[in-house]
Scaffold this motif. Structure first.
Motif, PDB file in Angstrom:
ATOM      1  N   THR A  64      43.434  48.685  24.140  1.00  0.00           N
ATOM      2  CA  THR A  64      43.738  47.456  24.850  1.00  0.00           C
ATOM      3  C   THR A  64      44.308  46.464  23.845  1.00  0.00           C
ATOM      4  O   THR A  64      43.821  46.382  22.714  1.00  0.00           O
ATOM      5  CB  THR A  64      42.461  46.889  25.497  1.00  0.00           C
ATOM      6  N   LEU A  65      45.326  45.743  24.272  1.00  0.00           N
ATOM      7  CA  LEU A  65      45.924  44.734  23.395  1.00  0.00           C
ATOM      8  C   LEU A  65      46.059  43.439  24.176  1.00  0.00           C
ATOM      9  O   LEU A  65      46.522  43.433  25.317  1.00  0.00           O
ATOM     10  CB  LEU A  65      47.306  45.194  22.915  1.00  0.00           C
ATOM     11  N   LYS A  66      45.618  42.370  23.561  1.00  0.00           N
ATOM     12  CA  LYS A  66      45.641  41.068  24.232  1.00  0.00           C
ATOM     13  C   LYS A  66      46.403  40.056  23.384  1.00  0.00           C
ATOM     14  O   LYS A  66      46.251  40.032  22.157  1.00  0.00           O
ATOM     15  CB  LYS A  66      44.191  40.588  24.430  1.00  0.00           C
ATOM     16  N   LEU A  67      47.202  39.233  24.054  1.00  0.00           N
ATOM     17  CA  LEU A  67      47.914  38.155  23.362  1.00  0.00           C
ATOM     18  C   LEU A  67      47.165  36.851  23.595  1.00  0.00           C
ATOM     19  O   LEU A  67      46.869  36.488  24.732  1.00  0.00           O
ATOM     20  CB  LEU A  67      49.350  38.030  23.911  1.00  0.00           C
ATOM     21  N   HIS A  68      46.838  36.172  22.505  1.00  0.00           N
ATOM     22  CA  HIS A  68      46.197  34.860  22.625  1.00  0.00           C
ATOM     23  C   HIS A  68      47.273  33.778  22.679  1.00  0.00           C
ATOM     24  O   HIS A  68      48.410  33.995  22.272  1.00  0.00           O
ATOM     25  CB  HIS A  68      45.278  34.611  21.426  1.00  0.00           C
ATOM     26  N   SER A  69      46.879  32.590  23.129  1.00  0.00           N
ATOM     27  CA  SER A  69      47.883  31.538  23.294  1.00  0.00           C
ATOM     28  C   SER A  69      48.419  31.014  21.962  1.00  0.00           C
ATOM     29  O   SER A  69      49.442  30.354  21.913  1.00  0.00           O
ATOM     30  CB  SER A  69      47.300  30.381  24.117  1.00  0.00           C
ATOM     31  N   ASP A  70      47.722  31.324  20.863  1.00  0.00           N
ATOM     32  CA  ASP A  70      48.267  30.937  19.553  1.00  0.00           C
ATOM     33  C   ASP A  70      49.130  32.044  18.959  1.00  0.00           C
ATOM     34  O   ASP A  70      49.531  31.979  17.798  1.00  0.00           O
ATOM     35  CB  ASP A  70      47.131  30.572  18.586  1.00  0.00           C
ATOM     36  N   GLY A  71      49.379  33.075  19.754  1.00  0.00           N
ATOM     37  CA  GLY A  71      50.247  34.153  19.279  1.00  0.00           C
ATOM     38  C   GLY A  71      49.508  35.253  18.528  1.00  0.00           C
ATOM     39  O   GLY A  71      50.123  36.236  18.117  1.00  0.00           O
ATOM     40  N   ASP A  72      48.205  35.094  18.346  1.00  0.00           N
ATOM     41  CA  ASP A  72      47.453  36.166  17.687  1.00  0.00           C
ATOM     42  C   ASP A  72      47.266  37.326  18.653  1.00  0.00           C
ATOM     43  O   ASP A  72      47.154  37.136  19.867  1.00  0.00           O
ATOM     44  CB  ASP A  72      46.081  35.662  17.218  1.00  0.00           C
ATOM     45  N   LEU A  73      47.226  38.519  18.092  1.00  0.00           N
ATOM     46  CA  LEU A  73      47.070  39.715  18.911  1.00  0.00           C
ATOM     47  C   LEU A  73      45.726  40.362  18.606  1.00  0.00           C
ATOM     48  O   LEU A  73      45.313  40.454  17.442  1.00  0.00           O
ATOM     49  CB  LEU A  73      48.211  40.699  18.609  1.00  0.00           C
ATOM     50  N   GLU A  74      45.062  40.786  19.657  1.00  0.00           N
ATOM     51  CA  GLU A  74      43.737  41.382  19.507  1.00  0.00           C
ATOM     52  C   GLU A  74      43.802  42.808  20.035  1.00  0.00           C
ATOM     53  O   GLU A  74      44.008  43.030  21.230  1.00  0.00           O
ATOM     54  CB  GLU A  74      42.726  40.545  20.310  1.00  0.00           C
ATOM     55  N   LEU A  75      43.643  43.754  19.128  1.00  0.00           N
ATOM     56  CA  LEU A  75      43.673  45.167  19.510  1.00  0.00           C
ATOM     57  C   LEU A  75      42.243  45.656  19.653  1.00  0.00           C
ATOM     58  O   LEU A  75      41.421  45.450  18.754  1.00  0.00           O
ATOM     59  CB  LEU A  75      44.399  45.984  18.433  1.00  0.00           C
ATOM     60  N   ARG A  76      41.940  46.301  20.762  1.00  0.00           N
ATOM     61  CA  ARG A  76      40.593  46.845  20.952  1.00  0.00           C
ATOM     62  C   ARG A  76      40.674  48.359  20.978  1.00  0.00           C
ATOM     63  O   ARG A  76      41.419  48.927  21.789  1.00  0.00           O
ATOM     64  CB  ARG A  76      39.992  46.335  22.265  1.00  0.00           C
TER      65      ARG A  76
END
Lengths: 789, 167
Positions: free
Chosen positions: A483-495
Motif C-alpha cells: 500500500t502506498l499513501k500520499l500525504h498532503s506535504d508530499g511525503d509518501l508512506e509505503l506499507r
C-alpha cells in the motif's frame, strides 16, 4: 521543524544512499522483539529432551506446581494435536516423542525468567528410550536401526499450487516407501542418462559431503504472545523473517480464524534463514492461552542452537560423463539431505536444489534424485543459500576434479560448459545471465593466468593457491502486496508486510519509491511489521526482497500515480495521461511550467483542522504483485537468477593444515544495483559467512547425540581479526526482465560461491581435492599427511 | 530466590545518578535492560562470548552480561544510549551510518562501546589494534569491513577536532 530537501532530478537507482534505519540502530533506540514488554507479562523457558529418541512416558509437574511465581506448564497434553512444517507438516508444538536432543517436551511460564528456569530444572520427565540413528546413510537404508516417524503417511502435505508439487506437475514429489526414514523424494530426468554415458569419453564419480552448521544471527529467537482470554484474539510479537507465513501457521495449529491473529514483527536482528518460519511463537501462544496473561519467550543461545533449526548435513553423489575436450555429456546426481528430526524446510530444499544440481552448466542428459531423510539430529531448516551451498559445493568440486583428470584449466572447462542460451538444464528461462562476463572479471581482477604460470608459489611450510568457482541463485515465492499513501506535504508512506532483517531491503524499497516519484529519499517512509496494517508478504527470505517486492513497489507507485493524476486532471483541466510527477508537483508533460503542488489536491476538513484529499479522503493505492501474472502459465519455481564467479586466494600451512583466505574477488550479475553500498556490504558479509562455513563452522555431536559445541565460545564464527584482508566485489549489470529496473538479488549468492572457490584454491596450493565441508585444519592436515604433499 | 535479600546500588548511568534495587546475582545487563529499561545493550549469549552487551564501566569496555551489577556500584556506566551528546551523534555513530556498518544492527551497540573505549584510550589506534579490540564482538552480517573502516574514520575525526588529545 522545517526540512530543507534538495529537489531530485538525477536517477536515484544505484546511488549509495544512507540506510533508513541507521540512526535508530546506532543509538540503541531500535526495539527488537526481545526489548518489548507488556504489563503483567510472564517469562517462559522451554524444557528439552536429553535423549535423541525417547517416548515421554510421564511429565510430573508436582515438584513445581507449588513453586511461588510459577504459573503454567504445558506438555503435549495441553496443546492441539496438530503439526507444522513447510509443505509437509510433521512437527508438533510440544512433542510426546523426542526425536533429537533438544526436542521440546514442555514449556513453563513464571513471573521471572529465573523462576521459570528453576522450575525447568525441577520438572520430572520420565522417558522410555528408543534406539537412535544419527548417520545419514544408516537412516536412509531400507532396514534402518530405528523409524523416526512411524505415522509418516498420516502427515498432511500442503496444497501449494507449486508446479513441482502439484499432482500432474512436470516432476512430482513422492517418497521411497522401501526406506522408512525417507519422507520426500524428487526425481527429474532430462534427456537420456544411459545414452549419455554411452557417448562419454570419461566417466567420473565422486561423493561430496557437508557437516552441520548454524545460521548464528546475533539476535536469538524472541516471541511474546498476548491471548485475550475473553475474545480469544491473539497478538504475537516476534522476530520472524516471514510474519504472514508464521501467522498462517499459527491459525492452522490453533484453528484460529485469520482475523483473530495479529502478528507484530519488529525489525529482525539477523535471520540467515533461522527465523524463516514459525519457530517458538506457537509455544508462547499455548502458554498465554493457558495462563491468560501475556507470555514472553526468549531463547538462551544454547537452546537457540540446539532446538530451532540449523543447516544439517548432506551427501551428494555425482556421476558425470564428459567428452575428451571437457564437455559435460551427462550428469547423474543423487542428493541426500539430512533433515534431522523434522521436515521444517527440507522438502523445499529438494525442490530448489535442482537448480544447483546442474548449476550454471548446460548438460544435455541429466538425472536428479533428491531425498529428504530423517535422523535423530538437529532440525534442518532454511539457511542462507537454501541447499544451494551444499549442492553447488558438490557440483563445483566435481568440475574441478574433472578438469584435473583431463588436464584442462578450471576456468577453461567452465567456459566450455556454461549456459549460453539463457535456458537452464532443467528448462527454466534464466533471463539475462552474464556468467562468462563474471568469470572473466574475476580472472582479470585476480590476475589468474599470471598466478597459474608461477606454479608452486610460496616457499617452506606455507603454500599459496588461487581458485575459482561459479554459482547461481534464483528467487522463489512470487507474491506480495503493498500500500502506498500520499500525504498532503508530499511525503509518501509505503506499507509492506516485509521486514528489515539487516540486508537493507526496506531502504531499497524506499529508494525505488523515491525514484519513481522523483522525490528526495527522505520523503519516503516505510511502515512495516503489523499484519493489521501492512499487507500480505511472503517474507524476507530466499533473496526475494528486491526482485519481487521491488517490482511490487514500482507497481504500487504506478497505481497511486493514476489516482493522483485522475484527481489533478480535474483541477488543472487536462487529460490525466498528459501529467507527470516530480518534487511534490504534478505538471504537464508538454508544459512543465503548468503545474500544481500536491497540497492543492487536499482540502481543509470540515472543522478547519488538517486536510483530506479532495476525492476520497485519502490518496492511497494497494497493489498485489504476482510474478506468475507476468510469466503466464508456464510452470516456474525459481526465477530471476543471480549468477556470478569468485576467485579466492589462500595460504595453506603444511604443518598445521591451517587455511587462511587472504583475498577474494567476487563478481555478481545482479542485473542492476538499487543501492551500490548495500550490495557491496552484502557481498562482504556473505563472503565472510562463506569463509566461516567453509573452513571453521561445524556443529558436532557426541555419541549420545548431544551437541558438543552449542555456544559462541565453542562454535566459531569469524571475528574482526579473521576476516579475509582483501574482499573485492564487482557488480556486473545485465538486462533482466523480472526485477525492478532489471534488479536481481544479492543476499544469498556470495555464501554459495565462496566455499567451492576456497576448495579450488586449496587444490591449487597443495594438490588435494577436498570433498567435505567444512575444510577444518584437522581435515586438511589429514589429507596433507596421508598424501605426503 | 525471592527469599534472598535485595541489594540497593547507586551508580552513574549515562551521566545520571541511578538508584537500583536488584538481586545480589543480577548482572549489570539485566539491571540496565529490565530495571532501567535501557534496552540498547543486547543479550546475545549471556555468557560473555558475543559482546552484544558491551558497555563502558569507568572507561573500560566490559561484557555487562557477565559483570555483576554490584561490581558497578559507585562507578560510571556508559551505554549506547549515552553515546550521543545532546542532539549530536558521536563521530563513531556518524561513521557507522555513513558506511552502512549497521546491517541487522543487533551487535552494533556493543561494537560501538568497544570502539569508544578503544579510541578514547588510543585515538591513533592502528587497524590491527581496532581488530583486536573488537575481537570479542561478533557480527554475522557485515564481515567487519565497514565496521573497522568506520572506527578508523571516527578516530581520525576525533583526533582532527582535538589535535592534542589528553590521555
Amino acid at each position: 521543524m522545517t526540512r530543507k530537501l534538495q529537489s531530485v532530478s538525477a536517477e536515484l537507482i544505484g546511488q549509495p544512499l544512507e540506510r533508513k534505519d541507521g540512526v535508530e540502530k546506532v543509538t540503541g533506540r531500535l526495539r527488537y522483539a526481545a526489548d518489548l514488554i507488556l504489563p503483567n507479562m510472564l517469562h517462559a523457558v522451554v524444557v528439552t529432551s536429553p535423549y535423541p529418541h525417547a517416548r515421554v512416558v510421564q511429565a510430573d509437574t508436582s515438584q513445581i506446581s507449588n513453586l511461588p511465581g510459577v504459573k503454567v506448564v504445558i506438555t503435549a497434553d495441553d496443546v492441539p494435536d496438530r503439526r507444522r512444517g513447510q509443505l509437509y507438516m510433521d512437527r508438533p508444538i510440544v512433542t510426546r516423542k523426542a526425536r533429537f536432543v533438544g526436542d521440546i517436551v514442555a514449556a513453563i511460564a513464571a513471573e521471572s525468567e529465573a523462576l521459570a528456569r528453576k522450575a525447568a530444572q525441577l520438572i520430572q520427565i520420565k522417558y522410555e528410550q528408543l534406539p537412535a540413528v544419527f548417520d545419514l546413510d544408516e537412516a536412509f537404508s531400507t532396514n534402518p536401526p530405528t523409524i523416526i516417524h512411524e505415522d509418516i503417511d498420516s502427515y498432511r502435505r500442503a496444497e501449494t499450487g507449486h508446479p513441482l508439487v502439484e499432482k500432474g506437475g512436470p516432476f512430482g514429489v513422492d517418497r521411497d516407501r522401501s526406506r522408512p526414514n525417507n519422507f520426500a523424494l524428487l526425481k527429474v530426468e532430462i534427456g537420456s542418462v544411459e545414452e549419455g554415458f554411452r557417448d562419454s569419453d570419461l566417466i567420473v564419480e565422486n561423493v561430496f559431503t557437508t557437516g552441520m552448521c548454524y545460521q548464528a544471527p546475533l539476535e536469538p529467537h524472541a516471541a511474546m504472545a498476548d491471548v485475550n482470554p475473553t475474545t480469544g484474539r491473539v497478538t504475537v510479537y516476534s522476530a520472524c523473517q516471514s510474519p504472514y507465513r508464521a501467522k498462517m501457521e499459527l491459525c492452522e495449529l490453533f484453528d484460529l480464524p485469520p482475523s483473530h491473529v495479529t502478528f507484530i514483527n519488529p525489525p529482525v536482528g539477523g535471520g540467515f534463514g533461522n527465523k524463516s518460519y514459525l519457530t517458538i511463537e506457537d509455544l508462547a501462544v499455548a502458554l498465554s492461552m493457558k495462563a491468560k496473561r501475556p507470555v514472553k519467550l526468549v531463547l538462551p543461545r544454547h537452546d537457540d542452537i540446539t532446538s530451532t533449526v540449523c543447516r544439517n548435513g548432506s551427501k551428494v553423489t555425482i556421476k558425470d560423463g564428459v567428452s575428451k575436450n571437457g564437455k559435460l555429456v551427462v550428469r547423474d546426481i543423487t542428493v541426500l539431505f539430512n533433515a534431522g528430526a523434522y521436515n521444517d524446510a527440507t522438502m523445499k530444499y529438494i525442490l530448489s536444489t535442482v537448480y544447483a544440481a546442474a548449476s550454471t552448466y548446460k548438460i544435455p542428459n541429466f538425472r536428479y534424485d533428491s531425498y529428504a531423510v530423517y535422523t535423530n539430529t538437529q532440525v534442518n531448516g532454511a539457511f542462507r543459500g537454501f541447499g544451494m551451498s551444499e549442492v553447488e559445493w558438490a557440483s563445483e568440486r566435481q568440475i574441478d576434479i574433472i578438469a584435473e583428470k583431463l588436464g584442462i584449466d578450471p576456468v577453461e572447462i567452465r567456459k566450455r560448459n556454461i549456459i549460453r542460451d539463457n535456458l537452464s538444464t532443467v528448462n527454466e528461462e534464466m533471463g539475462d545471465v552474464r556468467i562468462e562476463e563474471c568469470l572473466n572479471r574475476v580472472v582479470e581482477a585476480s590476475d589468474y593466468w599470471r598466478s597459474k604460470q608461477k606454479k608452486a608459489s610460496g616457499k617452506g611450510k606455507v603454500r599459496r593457491g588461487l581458485g575459482i568457482a561459479i554459482a547461481n541463485k534464483g528467487v522463489n515465492m512470487h507474491k506480495t502486496s503493498m500500500t502506498l499513501k500520499l500525504h498532503s506535504d508530499g511525503d509518501l508512506e509505503l506499507r509492506t508486510g516485509s521486514q528489515e532483517i539487516g540486508s537493507g531491503s526496506i531502504s531499497g524499497l524506499a529508494q525505488i519509491v523515491a525514484n519513481e516519484f522523483k522525490v528526495p529519499f527522505e520523503k519516503v517512509d516505510v511502515v512495516t511489521g503489523d499484519t493489521r496494517l501492512t499487507p500480505y508478504d511472503e517474507g524476507c527470505t530466499g533473496s526475494r526482497a528486491i526482485p519481487i517486492n521491488g517490482s511490487c513497489a514500482v507497481a504500487v507507485c504506478n497505481e497511486l500515480k493514476k489516482e493522483i493524476f485522475s484527481l489533478a486532471s480535474k483541477i488543472i483541466g487536462v487529460p490525466s495521461g498528459k501529467l507527470d510527477y516530480a518534487n511534490d508537483r504534478i505538471f504537464l508533460l508538454d508544459d512543465p511550467e503548468k503545474s500544481i503542488n500536491v497540497s492543492e489536491l487536499f482540502v481543509k476538513t470540515q472543522f478547519g483542522v488538517g486536510t483530506l484529499a479532495k476525492k476520497q479522503g485519502e490518496l492511497i493505492a494497494t497493489v498485489t504483485y504476482d510474478l506468475r501474472d507476468s510469466v503466464g502459465n508456464r510452470p516456474i519455481f525459481h526465477q530471476s537468477f543471480t549468477v556470478g564467479a569468485q576467485a579466492a586466494q589462500v595460504e595453506v600451512d603444511l604443518e598445521t593444515g591451517r587455511v587462511d583466505v587472504i583475498r577474494t574477488v567476487t563478481a555478481v550479475d545482479i542485473g542492476k544495483p538499487i543501492n551500490r553500498q548495500s550490495v557491496q556490504n552484502q557481498i562482504e558479509g556473505g563472503v565472510v559467512q562463506g569463509v566461516g562455513t567453509a573452513l571453521y563452522e561445524e556443529l558436532r555431536a557426541g555419541e549420545d547425540g548431544r551437541l558438543l559445541n552449542p555456544s559462541f565460545m565453542d562454535y566459531k564464527i569469524l571475528t574482526a581479526g579473521e576476516q579475509p584482508p582483501l574482499m573485492e566485489g564487482i557488480i556486473v549489470e545485465s538486462k533482466d526482465n523480472f526485477g525492478p529496473y532489471g534488479a536481481k538479488s544479492i543476499g544469498e549468492f556470495p555464501i554459495i560461491v565462496t566455499a567451492p572457490a576456497i576448495a579450488s584454491a586449496i587444490f591449487d596450493a597443495i594438490g588435494v581435492q577436498l570433498t567435505h565441508m567444512p575444510m577444518t585444519k584437522e581435515r586438511v592436515l589429514k589429507e596433507i599427511t596421508s598424501r605426503g604433499t | 530466590m525471592s527469599t534472598t535479600s535485595k541489594l540497593v546500588l547507586k551508580m552513574k548511568v549515562n551521566g545520571e545518578l541511578a538508584e537500583i534495587v536488584c538481586q545480589p546475582g543480577s548482572s549489570l545487563l539485566d539491571v540496565l535492560r529490565d530495571y532501567l529499561q535501557l534496552t540498547g545493550s543486547k543479550k546475545g549469549c549471556g555468557s560473555g562470548d558475543c559482546g552484544a552487551c558491551t558497555v563502558i564501566v569507568d572507561q573500560k569496555a566490559v561484557c555487562s552480561c557477565i559483570y555483576l551489577a554490584a561490581q558497578a556500584a559507585g562507578k560510571e556506566v556508559l551505554t549506547v544510549e549515552g553515546l550521543a551528546s545532546d542532539n549530536e551523534l558521536h563521530p563513531l555513530q556518524k561513521a557507522f551510518i555513513k558506511n552502512g556498518a549497521a546491517q541487522c544492527g543487533f551487535c552494533i551497540p556493543g561494537i560501538l562501546m568497544s570502539s569508544k573505549a578503544l579510541i578514547d584510550e588510543t585515538p591513533d589506534a592502528s587497524e590491527q589494534e581496532i581488530r583486536e579490540a573488537l575481537g570479542g564482538n561478533l557480527c554475522r552480517c557485515t564481515g567487519y569491513v565497514k565496521i573497522v573502516q568506520s572506527v578508523r574514520e571516527a578516530a581520525a575525526e576525533i583526533t582532527k577536532r582535538k589535535p592534542k588529545a589528553v590521555r
